[in-house]
Motif scaffolding. Sequence first.
Motif, short mmCIF file in Angstrom:
data_model
loop_
_atom_site.label_atom_id
_atom_site.label_comp_id
_atom_site.label_asym_id
_atom_site.label_seq_id
_atom_site.Cartn_x
_atom_site.Cartn_y
_atom_site.Cartn_z
N ASP A 207 59.60 24.38 51.58
CA ASP A 207 60.65 24.91 52.46
C ASP A 207 61.96 25.09 51.70
OD1 ASP A 207 58.83 24.87 54.50
OD2 ASP A 207 59.72 23.18 55.58
N MET A 208 62.29 24.15 50.82
CA MET A 208 63.54 24.26 50.07
C MET A 208 63.51 25.46 49.13
SD MET A 208 66.60 23.27 49.59
CE MET A 208 66.80 21.64 50.32
N LEU A 212 66.46 28.28 48.75
CA LEU A 212 67.17 28.46 47.49
C LEU A 212 67.19 29.92 47.03
CD1 LEU A 212 65.99 25.28 45.55
CD2 LEU A 212 68.25 25.72 46.54
N THR A 213 66.34 30.75 47.60
CA THR A 213 66.37 32.18 47.25
C THR A 213 67.39 32.95 48.09
OG1 THR A 213 64.65 32.75 48.88
CG2 THR A 213 63.91 32.09 46.68
N PHE A 226 75.32 31.16 54.94
CA PHE A 226 73.99 31.54 54.47
C PHE A 226 73.09 31.75 55.69
CE2 PHE A 226 76.08 29.32 51.12
CZ PHE A 226 75.61 29.88 49.93
N ALA A 227 72.36 32.87 55.72
CA ALA A 227 71.49 33.20 56.84
C ALA A 227 70.03 33.08 56.41
CB ALA A 227 71.77 34.61 57.35
N LEU A 228 69.26 32.28 57.15
CA LEU A 228 67.84 32.09 56.88
C LEU A 228 67.02 32.88 57.90
CD1 LEU A 228 67.77 28.21 56.27
CD2 LEU A 228 67.97 30.03 54.57
N PRO A 229 65.83 33.33 57.51
CA PRO A 229 65.01 34.15 58.42
C PRO A 229 64.44 33.34 59.58
CG PRO A 229 63.81 33.67 56.40
CD PRO A 229 65.22 33.18 56.19
N TYR A 241 69.44 21.67 53.74
CA TYR A 241 69.97 22.71 52.86
C TYR A 241 71.50 22.74 52.95
CZ TYR A 241 70.71 27.36 50.80
OH TYR A 241 71.14 28.41 50.02
N GLY A 242 72.03 22.62 54.16
CA GLY A 242 73.48 22.54 54.31
C GLY A 242 74.06 21.33 53.59
N ASN A 243 73.36 20.20 53.68
CA ASN A 243 73.81 19.00 52.96
C ASN A 243 73.80 19.22 51.45
OD1 ASN A 243 74.10 17.66 55.39
ND2 ASN A 243 72.15 16.60 55.25
N LEU A 244 72.76 19.89 50.95
CA LEU A 244 72.66 20.17 49.52
C LEU A 244 73.84 21.02 49.06
CD1 LEU A 244 70.98 20.19 46.85
CD2 LEU A 244 69.93 22.30 47.69
#
Length: 322
Positions: A207-208, A212-213, A226-229, A241-244
Motif C-alpha cells: 500500500d505504501m 509513494l508514487t 496529495f490526492a490518492l485514487p 502516509y500523512g504521518n510519513l
Amino acid sequence: MHYDVFNGDADGIIALLQLRLAQPMESTLVTGVKRDVQLLKTLSVSAGDTLTVLDISMAQNHAELRQALANGARVFYADHHKAGEIPDHQNLEAHIDLDANTCTALIVDKLLNGRFHTWAITAAYGDNLVAKADQLADKAGLCALEKAQLKELGILINYNGYGANVGDLHYAPDDLFKALLAYDTPFALLADKSSPFYVLQSVYQQDMDLALTTEAQYQSEVLGVFALPNCAASRRISGVYGNLLANQSPDCAHAILTQNSDGTYTVSLRAPLNNKQGAGDICSQFVTGGGRAAAAGVNVLPKEQLEHFIEIVEAYYRGQSI
C-alpha cells in the motif's frame, strides 16, 4: 453488561489492551474504523451497566454520554481529543488530557503506573508522537533496534485502522485487539512469527508503494496536498502516509485526499510537527470534520470546497486570520 468502547487505531486498541492485561474482564467490544468516533450512538445502556470509553472525542459523544449517565450507567472515560463540557456526575470517571504530545495509551499508562509501558510506547509511535516515544524509550533503556521494532509495530497497528469501513481493513479492530491480548509485551508478539505483526508488515509495504508514487497536487512552503485514487489501498494508507510526510517535512502541513466513489474527498490533515496546532479547528469548520490539534480530518469534502479548504489551511499556518 460491560462495554469496552474504543477507537480502532493503535492508540485506542493499545489503551484497552493495557487495561485488560491489567484487569481481565468479559465485555462487549464496540469499535470500528479510525473515523468511527461517535461509537456511543450505537449503544443502549441501562442502570447497572458499565462502560470503558477510550480514544474517542467526548464532544462527539456528549449527548449519548449524558444519556448513559442519566440511565444509571457508570463510565470510565480516557481520551486526548476535544472534550467540550465534561459532565459533573458521580458515575463518571474522566481522564482527559488535550496535550498535543500525549495520547490515550499514555494516559492509561500513567494510571497503571507503567505496568505495560512498552505497549504504551508502541501506541505513541503509532499515533505519530515519535519524539515523545523516543524520549520514553530512551528513559526505559531500550536499544536502537528495540525502538525501531516498537515504532514499526505501532505504525502497522495504526495503519490497520484506516478505511471507509471494516471491509477495507486487514483485521477488524476488535479481532486485532483480541489477537494482541495474547501478548504481555510487544516483544513477545514480535517473537511469534505467526502474529499479526508479520501479516500487516507484508501488506503495508504494498500500500505504501502506491502512495509513494503520488506527486503533490498542491505545494507551498506551508502546505502539501496529495490526492490518492479511489481504492481500498488508498483508504488504508492515507493516515500513515500523512504521518510519513509530516516527519519528512516537519515545518509543513500535509493534507492527504482520498477520492470517494461519489466524487468527494476524505481528508487527513497533519499539522506541522514543529507547530502541532490548528488541525482540529480547521477541519471542524467543515460539516463532517473534526479531530485534535496535531491531526484531524474531514470525512466528506465536496470537490468544490477543496480550494476553500486549501485557502483556510494556508492562511492558518501563515499566521493569517481565517
